[in-house]
Write a protein that holds these residues in place. Sequence first.
Motif, PDB file in Angstrom:
ATOM      1  N   UNK A  93      33.499  52.281  41.655  1.00 61.22           N
ATOM      2  CA  UNK A  93      34.475  51.268  41.082  1.00 61.22           C
ATOM      3  C   UNK A  93      34.449  50.167  41.645  1.00 61.22           C
ATOM      4  N   UNK A  94      33.830  49.828  42.954  1.00 58.55           N
ATOM      5  CA  UNK A  94      33.767  48.305  43.245  1.00 58.55           C
ATOM      6  C   UNK A  94      32.720  47.659  42.142  1.00 58.55           C
ATOM      7  N   UNK A  95      31.732  48.219  41.423  1.00 61.83           N
ATOM      8  CA  UNK A  95      30.931  47.522  40.864  1.00 61.83           C
ATOM      9  C   UNK A  95      31.729  47.204  39.570  1.00 61.83           C
ATOM     10  N   UNK A  96      32.461  48.264  39.060  1.00 62.48           N
ATOM     11  CA  UNK A  96      33.207  48.336  37.685  1.00 62.48           C
ATOM     12  C   UNK A  96      34.185  47.180  37.670  1.00 62.48           C
ATOM     13  N   UNK A  97      34.825  46.983  39.067  1.00 62.35           N
ATOM     14  CA  UNK A  97      36.083  45.974  39.178  1.00 62.35           C
ATOM     15  C   UNK A  97      35.390  44.804  39.678  1.00 62.35           C
ATOM     16  N   UNK A  98      33.991  44.498  39.653  1.00 63.95           N
ATOM     17  CA  UNK A  98      33.467  43.392  40.006  1.00 63.95           C
ATOM     18  C   UNK A  98      33.591  43.017  41.306  1.00 63.95           C
ATOM     19  N   UNK A  99      34.031  43.908  42.288  1.00 67.14           N
ATOM     20  CA  UNK A  99      34.388  43.676  43.945  1.00 67.14           C
ATOM     21  C   UNK A  99      32.912  43.792  44.286  1.00 67.14           C
ATOM     22  N   UNK A 100      32.019  44.265  43.731  1.00 64.79           N
ATOM     23  CA  UNK A 100      30.540  44.168  44.322  1.00 64.79           C
ATOM     24  C   UNK A 100      29.702  44.051  43.254  1.00 64.79           C
ATOM     25  N   UNK A 101      29.095  42.577  43.111  1.00 64.13           N
ATOM     26  CA  UNK A 101      28.307  42.374  41.995  1.00 64.13           C
ATOM     27  C   UNK A 101      26.774  42.192  42.494  1.00 64.13           C
ATOM     28  N   UNK A 102      26.232  43.070  41.815  1.00 68.81           N
ATOM     29  CA  UNK A 102      24.870  43.034  41.931  1.00 68.81           C
ATOM     30  C   UNK A 102      24.128  41.945  41.054  1.00 68.81           C
ATOM     31  N   UNK A 103      22.979  41.653  41.476  1.00 68.10           N
ATOM     32  CA  UNK A 103      22.178  40.654  40.577  1.00 68.10           C
ATOM     33  C   UNK A 103      20.805  41.219  40.516  1.00 68.10           C
ATOM     34  N   UNK A 104      20.235  41.637  39.357  1.00 71.41           N
ATOM     35  CA  UNK A 104      19.135  42.510  39.378  1.00 71.41           C
ATOM     36  C   UNK A 104      19.243  43.681  38.471  1.00 71.41           C
TER      37      UNK A 104
END
Length: 134
Positions: A93-104
């Motif tokens: 959910x954190x990735x989906x809501x952009x609270x966690x933004x991975x680069x790579x």
Amino acid sequence: MAYQNETQLYEYLQDLFTQVKADLPQATESLLKAKLFIRFNVSGPEATFLIDARKRPLQIEYGRANTHKPDLDVDVTGEALHQILLGELSLTKAVGSKKVKPKGPVWKVMTLADLFYYAQKIYPDLYASQSDET
């Protein structure tokens, strides 16, 4: 705010990862298998920490001075990191809501799931006990 400053954030993380490595060594296996080098860029407070799982034992460095190019760069707010570690916010959910933004390669962020899962068994008590001291 979950953390008053970067020093407090680093203290929580150092205590957490020391305890995870001692009590739940299986937590780092998926990172070691993937041989990942991950940099977390935390905002609010500004902080950086690196998880180097390219070889055993897994190493964690705290601070902004490191210049190594990571396999994965992860931008996260201190509040989101705190919620994930408490188990109030799932990594997905954190990735989906952009609270966690991975680069790579985004799929690599899911190798953190085991580490966060085990950290959630330790962090709530750790946070509560340290919060009582302040």
